[in-house]
Design an enzyme around this catalytic site. Structure first.
Site, PDB file in Angstrom:
ATOM      1  N   THR A   1      -6.190   2.266   9.268  1.00  9.85           N
ATOM      2  CA  THR A   1      -5.315   3.311   9.820  1.00  9.85           C
ATOM      3  C   THR A   1      -6.103   4.346  10.616  1.00  9.85           C
ATOM      4  O   THR A   1      -5.624   4.848  11.639  1.00  9.85           O
ATOM      5  CB  THR A   1      -4.513   3.994   8.703  1.00  9.85           C
ATOM      6  OG1 THR A   1      -3.711   3.014   8.035  1.00  9.85           O
ATOM      7  CG2 THR A   1      -3.600   5.069   9.266  1.00  9.85           C
TER       8      THR A   1
ATOM      9  N   ASP B   1      -6.027  -4.557   0.477  1.00  8.12           N
ATOM     10  CA  ASP B   1      -7.105  -4.547   1.460  1.00  8.12           C
ATOM     11  C   ASP B   1      -7.696  -5.937   1.666  1.00  8.12           C
ATOM     12  O   ASP B   1      -8.197  -6.254   2.751  1.00  8.12           O
ATOM     13  CB  ASP B   1      -8.235  -3.612   1.018  1.00  8.12           C
ATOM     14  CG  ASP B   1      -7.814  -2.155   0.973  1.00  8.12           C
ATOM     15  OD1 ASP B   1      -7.175  -1.701   1.934  1.00  8.12           O
ATOM     16  OD2 ASP B   1      -8.122  -1.475  -0.028  1.00  8.12           O
TER      17      ASP B   1
ATOM     18  N   GLU C   1       0.814  -1.220   0.000  1.00  2.96           N
ATOM     19  CA  GLU C   1       0.000   0.000   0.000  1.00  2.96           C
ATOM     20  C   GLU C   1       0.842   1.261   0.000  1.00  2.96           C
ATOM     21  O   GLU C   1       0.482   2.253  -0.625  1.00  2.96           O
ATOM     22  CB  GLU C   1      -0.941   0.011   1.211  1.00  2.96           C
ATOM     23  CG  GLU C   1      -1.813   1.260   1.260  1.00  2.96           C
ATOM     24  CD  GLU C   1      -2.864   1.234   2.338  1.00  2.96           C
ATOM     25  OE1 GLU C   1      -3.780   2.065   2.278  1.00  2.96           O
ATOM     26  OE2 GLU C   1      -2.765   0.382   3.248  1.00  2.96           O
TER      27      GLU C   1
ATOM     28  N   ASP D   1      -0.752  -5.144   3.316  1.00  2.61           N
ATOM     29  CA  ASP D   1      -1.293  -3.936   3.947  1.00  2.61           C
ATOM     30  C   ASP D   1      -0.705  -3.885   5.355  1.00  2.61           C
ATOM     31  O   ASP D   1      -1.068  -4.676   6.214  1.00  2.61           O
ATOM     32  CB  ASP D   1      -2.814  -3.980   4.011  1.00  2.61           C
ATOM     33  CG  ASP D   1      -3.409  -2.614   4.332  1.00  2.61           C
ATOM     34  OD1 ASP D   1      -2.696  -1.783   4.920  1.00  2.61           O
ATOM     35  OD2 ASP D   1      -4.583  -2.380   3.980  1.00  2.61           O
TER      36      ASP D   1
ATOM     37  N   ILE E   1      -0.883  -1.699   7.861  1.00  3.96           N
ATOM     38  CA  ILE E   1      -1.876  -1.381   8.894  1.00  3.96           C
ATOM     39  C   ILE E   1      -3.197  -1.146   8.174  1.00  3.96           C
ATOM     40  O   ILE E   1      -3.417  -0.082   7.586  1.00  3.96           O
ATOM     41  CB  ILE E   1      -1.488  -0.144   9.730  1.00  3.96           C
ATOM     42  CG1 ILE E   1      -0.183  -0.389  10.486  1.00  3.96           C
ATOM     43  CG2 ILE E   1      -2.609   0.203  10.717  1.00  3.96           C
ATOM     44  CD1 ILE E   1       0.279   0.791  11.334  1.00  3.96           C
ATOM     45  N   ASP E   2      -4.061  -2.129   8.187  1.00  7.83           N
ATOM     46  CA  ASP E   2      -5.378  -1.979   7.586  1.00  7.83           C
ATOM     47  C   ASP E   2      -6.326  -1.465   8.665  1.00  7.83           C
ATOM     48  O   ASP E   2      -6.533  -2.119   9.684  1.00  7.83           O
ATOM     49  CB  ASP E   2      -5.881  -3.316   7.036  1.00  7.83           C
ATOM     50  CG  ASP E   2      -7.217  -3.148   6.356  1.00  7.83           C
ATOM     51  OD1 ASP E   2      -7.243  -2.624   5.236  1.00  7.83           O
ATOM     52  OD2 ASP E   2      -8.244  -3.521   6.972  1.00  7.83           O
TER      53      ASP E   2
END
Length: 268
Positions: A94, A217, A71, A89, A91-92
């Site tokens: 955020t 994602d 990402e 990802d 930190i999905d």
């Protein structure tokens, strides 16, 4: 990818995920350098970038022939799915991370020649790991997840979706979505696509709909869901494309087609 290769990569990636999660927990209460990307609500922090670079550096060192889609821009730009690809990802969720310090996840999907081989979703603050290897089932920590209920009815379904479906006419007419919300038992929004997909795989939620999701994602969650019978694709029923951003539907197999037909009523 043979079973031995898959197992070695799985064990390595799992260890890296636990290390990255510990680093996030250790630094999350420090002052964060918060930036915006596509819009004021599309946030990125220094920890997003550091965590992605953590994975990229290790992948490049151990598996230099592998490709990466990430990402935060540390990976590759790919036009085909040949070879082994890590879709990351860091930190999905955020916004949850910034505002609530919980309900966010590290999500990783590993594909080989376009086939999902390994999936991880790590709820960092709950220390809960959802994980799967192709053909070997899906797990929540050490407990295997059961196959999804094939008798689920749409009127009994809990569906994850955000409010944009009800006010944005670009993909599906919002009046159709309002009808959909009145049809299902309930809707939920937790602010992390990865964790929504983990809940679908666990069977505590029956579907997840999103207007526009990038490969990072959903990659880990789609691979995990495949191991319990979940079906993933776009709003027209086409298979998931790991190189394309699109509206997404991931659902229990007994209601997936019903949802697609429902959405077609309002397609532009």
């Amino acid at each position: 990818m043979d079973q031995q290769q898959r197992q070695e990569i799985y064990e390595t990636a799992r260890q890296w995920i636990y290390e990255a999660g510990a680093q996030i927990r250790g630094h999350m209460n420090e002052p964060l350098d918060i930036e915006t990307k596509s819009n004021p609500n599309d946030l990125v922090t220094v920890l997003d970038k550091q965590t992605e670079k953590f994975f990229v550096d290790r992948i490049h060192h151990r598996y230099p022939e592998h490709h990466i889609i990430g990402e935060e821009g540390f990976g590759d730009t790919l036009s085909q799915v040949d070879g082994t690809i890590w879709i990351i990802d860091p930190i999905d969720g955020t916004m949850n991370f910034v505002h609530q310090k919980r309900t966010f996840a590290i999500s990783i999907g590993i594909l080989h020649n376009g086939v999902g081989e390994i999936g991880f979703i790590y709820d960092v603050m709950d220390d809960t790991l959802y994980h799967a290897k192709r053909g070997e089932g899906a797990f929540k920590n050490d407990s295997q997840l059961a196959p999804l209920d094939k008798e689920k009815k749409i009127k009994e379904a809990i569906v994850g979706m955000n409010h944009f479906w009800l006010c944005d006419n670009k993909v599906v007419d919002y009046t159709v979505m309002q009808k959909f919300v009145r049809t299902v038992r309930g809707t939920r929004t937790i602010g992390s696509a990865a964790l929504e997909l983990a809940h679908v795989a666990e069977g505590v939620q029956d579907a997840y709909l999103a207007l526009s999701l990038a490969p990072w994602d959903v990659a880990g969650g789609i691979i995990i869901n495949a191991e319990v019978g979940g079906i993933a694709g776009d709003v027209d029923g086409n298979p998931w494309n790991p190189l394309k951003r699109s509206a997404a539907v991931v659902a229990n197999p007994s209601i997936h087609n019903y949802i697609i037909e429902f959405l077609k009523e309002g397609r532009k």
